[in-house]
Write an enzyme that holds these catalytic residues in place. Structure first.
Site, PDB file in Angstrom:
ATOM      1  CD  GLU A 124      -2.772  -1.179   2.504  1.00 30.79           C
ATOM      2  OE1 GLU A 124      -2.693  -0.199   3.287  1.00 30.79           O
ATOM      3  OE2 GLU A 124      -3.549  -2.128   2.673  1.00 30.79           O
ATOM      4  N   PRO A 125       0.307   2.427  -0.226  1.00 32.37           N
ATOM      5  CG  PRO A 125      -1.031   4.115  -1.140  1.00 32.37           C
ATOM      6  CD  PRO A 125      -1.080   2.705  -0.647  1.00 32.37           C
ATOM      7  N   GLY A 128       4.777  -0.568   2.282  1.00 32.02           N
ATOM      8  CA  GLY A 128       5.555  -1.261   1.265  1.00 32.02           C
ATOM      9  C   GLY A 128       6.412  -2.318   1.924  1.00 32.02           C
ATOM     10  CB  ILE A 169      -0.678  -4.354  -7.087  1.00 30.95           C
ATOM     11  CG1 ILE A 169      -1.009  -3.761  -5.706  1.00 30.95           C
ATOM     12  CG2 ILE A 169      -1.153  -5.798  -7.205  1.00 30.95           C
ATOM     13  CD1 ILE A 169      -0.272  -4.399  -4.553  1.00 30.95           C
ATOM     14  CD  GLU A 373       8.291 -11.787  -4.052  1.00 30.02           C
ATOM     15  OE1 GLU A 373       8.741 -12.724  -3.354  1.00 30.02           O
ATOM     16  OE2 GLU A 373       7.929 -11.917  -5.224  1.00 30.02           O
TER      17      GLU A 373
END
Length: 397
Positions: A124-125, A128, A169, A373
């Protein structure tokens, strides 16, 4: 400790075959794709060749060693095919490992055939690398607005509506189905997070693409009251964060394998160039500065490959300390690949900076794996925590 050398001859043979297959069948399809767009013909070809079914099996688990072999080999010859395969596997793995019978029957055959595009929607903003800080809300619906998804009986919580945003994403907003992680409970950090399987046609779901350094599709997702029900839950309510981390434990070594594939490609190109290119009265390979640099590139690449293989073998054997091993593999391999590709550019000189050159392509590709990741700094944090955890338990990591 599980040895990474089991079946080494077969592994090398398989890698050579996969490289050739990627160059012959996948590279031409990848070249016809548009940067930043999902290449559906490429996914269909991966499905036709049976490669997607190895990372999205209809029955049985995904083997980390197989995943790493696929990613390293495809990355050597066609990074676009490697990434398309990996993103299908990442997006669908929560369903492979924890999906209901209905979820598996509906989506896994389509994803494995390359007919449906999957995505893993965690970042998300404001969340991360710190994924536990996610804020996407799953608000329970009242009795008057009960959601009857998946045959739910409406007892207890009959459904939720998702509100918020996901960002960075992969495959968004072009995917057909998303594994979405949202906060269903009052807990903070990892507590109270649930995974939902959300088809792209749900009302209230929007998004837009982002222009990034690499050529792969990345975007945002917006959730304006997107309805989900008990039949959309993957795993258990409130235990979604653990599911996300388990997925990453599998895929982090394979990110390292992706990096190793790029490093091997850059190294081979550099060795060939140093043998052919003449400067200062002879071939570049006769210059000690160049030959020693190649030796360092080769040594680091081989070390990274062995670390990735060891982590994958430990995962498949169910050994303890998988989180630390996975983090070590991703950290060392991605940092190594950055060094090797950068060194390869230096050896090639200005020609490597020309648009369309293999190394120009790898230079753009190699940067992102040190961030997604879990950035390199996050991997070091994971490793350190596991060291102290093992020390407290009186065991080696």
């Amino acid at each position: 400790m599980a040895t990474p050398f089991t079946g080494e001859g077969e592994r090398r043979k398989g890698s050579v075959e996969l490289r050739a297959l990627a160059a012959r069948r996948l590279r031409p399809v990848a070249d016809r794709g548009a940067p930043g767009k999902v290449n559906r013909p490429l996914l269909a070809t991966l499905g036709e060749l049976g490669l997607l079914s190895r990372v999205v099996p209809l029955a049985g688990p995904v083997r980390a060693q197989d995943l790493c072999l696929l990613r390293e080999s495809l990355a050597y010859a066609c990074t676009e095919a490697e990434t398309a395969l990996a993103l299908q596997g990442l997006g669908a793995h929560p369903v492979v490992a924890h999906g209901t019978r209905a979820q598996r029957a509906r989506w896994l055959p389509e994803v494995a055939a390359g007919r449906a595009v999957a995505a893993f929607a965690l970042s998300e903003p404001g969340a991360g690398s710190d994924a536990a800080a996610l804020e996407l809300r799953a608000e329970p619906t009242g009795a008057g607005g009960a959601i009857r998804a998946g045959g739910a009986d409406g007892a207890a919580v009959s459904g939720w509506r998702l509100h918020g945003e996901k960002r960075w994403i992969s495959n968004a907003p072009q995917a057909d189905v998303y594994t979405v992680f949202a906060r269903t409970g009052p807990g903070t950090r990892a507590a109270g997070v649930t995974a939902f399987l959300v088809p792209a046609d749900r009302p209230g779901l929007g998004g837009e693409p982002l222009e990034m350094l690499g050529p792969h599709p990345v975007g945002t997702l917006t959730f304006d009251g997107v309805p989900v029900g008990p039949g959309d839950v993957v795993g258990e309510v409130g235990r979604g964060f653990r599911l996300a981390m388990a997925t990453l434990d599998l895929f982090r070594p394979s990110v390292g394998a992706f990096a190793v594939g790029m490093a091997r490609s850059a190294l081979d190109a550099s060795v060939a160039h140093a043998g052919e290119r003449r400067a200062f009265g002879g071939p570049l390979k006769d210059l000690q500065a160049v030959s020693h640099l190649l030796a360092e590139m080769a040594t680091r690449t081989e070390a990274a490959a062995l670390l990735v293989q060891a982590a994958a073998a430990a995962y498949d054997a169910g050994e303890p300390g998988v989180a630390a091993r996975s983090a070590m593999a991703k950290l060392f391999a991605t940092e190594t690949a950055q060094y090797v590709v950068d060194s390869a550019v230096q050896i090639h000189g200005a020609r490597a900076l020309a648009h369309g050159h293999l190394l120009e392509h790898l230079y753009r590709e190699v940067r992102a794996p040190r961030i997604y990741e879990g950035a390199s700094e996050v991997q070091r944090t994971i490793i350190a925590k596991e060291l102290f955890r093992a020390a407290g338990a009186g065991a080696s990591p």
